[in-house]
Design an enzyme around this catalytic site. Sequence first.
Site, short mmCIF file in Angstrom:
data_model
loop_
_atom_site.label_atom_id
_atom_site.label_comp_id
_atom_site.label_asym_id
_atom_site.label_seq_id
_atom_site.Cartn_x
_atom_site.Cartn_y
_atom_site.Cartn_z
N LYS A 238 11.16 4.09 10.29
CA LYS A 238 11.35 2.59 10.62
C LYS A 238 11.66 1.90 9.51
O LYS A 238 11.97 0.78 9.42
CB LYS A 238 10.10 2.56 11.28
CG LYS A 238 8.73 2.33 10.78
CD LYS A 238 8.17 0.81 10.17
CE LYS A 238 6.95 1.01 9.72
NZ LYS A 238 6.35 -0.02 9.02
N CYS B 1 6.37 5.79 9.16
CA CYS B 1 6.58 4.99 7.92
C CYS B 1 8.21 5.26 7.61
O CYS B 1 8.94 4.15 7.77
CB CYS B 1 5.81 5.21 6.90
SG CYS B 1 4.10 4.88 7.46
N GLU C 149 0.93 -1.26 -0.23
CA GLU C 149 -0.07 -0.08 0.07
C GLU C 149 0.82 1.26 -0.20
O GLU C 149 2.00 1.43 0.70
CB GLU C 149 -0.81 -0.01 1.36
CG GLU C 149 -1.87 1.19 1.50
CD GLU C 149 -2.78 1.38 0.34
OE1 GLU C 149 -3.52 0.43 -0.04
OE2 GLU C 149 -2.81 2.24 -0.26
C1 UGA Z 1 4.91 7.60 3.39
C2 UGA Z 1 4.96 7.42 2.05
O1 UGA Z 1 4.91 8.76 1.38
C3 UGA Z 1 3.55 6.75 1.39
O2 UGA Z 1 3.80 6.52 0.20
C4 UGA Z 1 3.59 5.50 2.32
O3 UGA Z 1 2.57 4.58 1.90
C5 UGA Z 1 3.55 5.67 3.70
O4 UGA Z 1 4.70 6.45 4.12
C6 UGA Z 1 3.46 4.26 4.30
O5 UGA Z 1 4.73 3.33 4.16
O6 UGA Z 1 2.52 3.79 4.75
P1 UGA Z 1 3.56 9.23 5.19
O7 UGA Z 1 4.33 8.67 6.41
O8 UGA Z 1 2.17 9.54 5.40
O9 UGA Z 1 3.71 8.54 3.62
O10 UGA Z 1 4.08 10.71 5.02
P2 UGA Z 1 4.90 11.51 3.79
O11 UGA Z 1 3.90 12.33 3.26
O12 UGA Z 1 5.76 10.69 3.05
O13 UGA Z 1 5.81 12.40 4.96
C7 UGA Z 1 6.86 11.72 5.51
C8 UGA Z 1 7.62 12.96 6.30
O14 UGA Z 1 8.56 13.52 5.43
C9 UGA Z 1 6.92 14.00 6.93
O15 UGA Z 1 7.34 14.21 8.40
C10 UGA Z 1 7.07 15.21 6.15
O16 UGA Z 1 7.09 16.49 6.82
C11 UGA Z 1 8.36 15.03 5.67
N1 UGA Z 1 8.69 15.65 4.37
C12 UGA Z 1 7.93 15.37 3.23
C13 UGA Z 1 9.71 16.57 4.28
O17 UGA Z 1 10.43 16.73 5.14
N2 UGA Z 1 10.04 17.16 3.09
C14 UGA Z 1 9.29 16.89 1.92
O18 UGA Z 1 9.45 17.36 0.82
C15 UGA Z 1 8.28 15.99 1.97
#
Ligand code: UGA
Length: 458
Positions: free
Chosen positions: A281, A278, A166
């Site tokens: 880890k 996500c 997913e």
């Molecule tokens: C992430 C992946 O994007 C999803 O595709 C995946 O399904 C999910 O993990 C999972 O393994 O279940 P998510 O953890 O919801 O999704 O969040 P993201 O939108 O990926 O953001 C992750 C982190 O990166 C956040 O702390 C966000 O603030 C940070 N981030 C994101 C940045 O610091 N810079 C960016 O440009 C983008």
Amino acid sequence: MWGSTSEGHLVVANSNKRLRLSVIGTGYLGATHAAAMSSLGFEVVGIDLDKEKISLLSQGRVPFFEPGLDQLLSDEIATGRLTFTDDFAAASECDVHFICVGTPQAKNSLAADMTFVNGALAAIAPVAKSGSLIVGKSTVPVGTAARLAEELASINAGAELAWNPEFLREGFAVEDTLRPNRLVVGVTSDRAEEILREVYADLLALDIPWIRADLPTAELVKVAANSFLATKISFINAMAEICEAADGDVTVLAKAIGFDPRIGNRFLQAGIGFGGGCLPKDIRAFMARADELGARQALEFLREIDSINLRARTRMIELVRADLGDDLKGRKIAILGAAFKPESDDVRDSPALDIAVQLHGAGADVRIHDPKATENAKRRFPALDFTTDLGECLKGSELILHLTEWREYREIDPSAIAHLVAKKNIIDGRNALDRAKWIKAGWHLRALGVAPVLKAIG
Ligand code: UGA
């Protein structure tokens, strides 16, 4: 066949779907998957051992914040197609079982804790009817599916195992489930693929790409994708460190390299780095698994990705000390944001909360605001001072730290809040504020990845 509700959800006009589905685990992934599959017309039972969660979900209430999910859930409960229970026996008549439980980091190692996945298989295997398909959606170390398939064969030879990773993001879970940018299925037979094609028929009709893979490749696609995203973020945060040292501006750099379509402009937002349940880890579990496979060197770079990411938090603390001096005892700091990202109340491995905890530990008088995550944050760190009142948070502060880029923070009028603070002093830890607006209003603004003396741009 497709329509949409006033909330913009996809709905089916008729529900003559043949397959019955069970969804095991009702967190962000499972609750969304269950409601989404029901909205595609399937009869779905969601199963979780947590009785309180089951009780809330059965009343159409989502136990966490996920935009759009509450409406979808209550709509689907009302159709009668979607039910929740803590009894695995309810899955005995289902044709497809989705395993959607968590795989958090193990307590004493980098590896994933497989307790819930193992438990889910052990519970569903004996009750699954002959011919049914058990489909893993959880993020797991490569090799897990093959191991579970063997275990399944020894318990229930009539059922089959597949893997269907997913890719949903918290905050966009409903949209990502009903309009994923690809569907990946790891299968060992044509029959398993046919069943999954039937489950996702409505999405396939929308031309969503379908990728058939073997079990290990399907598992790897997920961790490879998350590792790539983590790498992109740490790359831009490494550039941020260089920009700080060389008097550059990482936001301009990111914008400029992002125009190259081979690079792309998404996930290049420099700041305090990635957190959540996500990315952190998953890259660690991937390294641990590579070690076991004798391929440690291939993922050695992820160690650096992880340390660049954690260093961003330390750099933020250094910026605070550069501003307030080394002794932070009693210094009033207002922190905007506790969630790991906006549109979520999830505080697992939240960079914002980690920074708040470190400053609190250094004796600073920290007050934290978040529109949605204060309850979850307080449960983890009861000693910290949380508020959902922005004015309360800002009152008397000598420094504001912008750490989670909620829209309401971007919309703050810096002139309107000036009377609340002791000093017009702010650090943008997400590079998301309109710098020109703040500087024009007389604020001293700094940001991660930009030269200490800021020029107002734009
Ligand atoms: C992430 C992946 O994007 C999803 O595709 C995946 O399904 C999910 O993990 C999972 O393994 O279940 P998510 O953890 O919801 O999704 O969040 P993201 O939108 O990926 O953001 C992750 C982190 O990166 C956040 O702390 C966000 O603030 C940070 N981030 C994101 C940045 O610091 N810079 C960016 O440009 C983008």
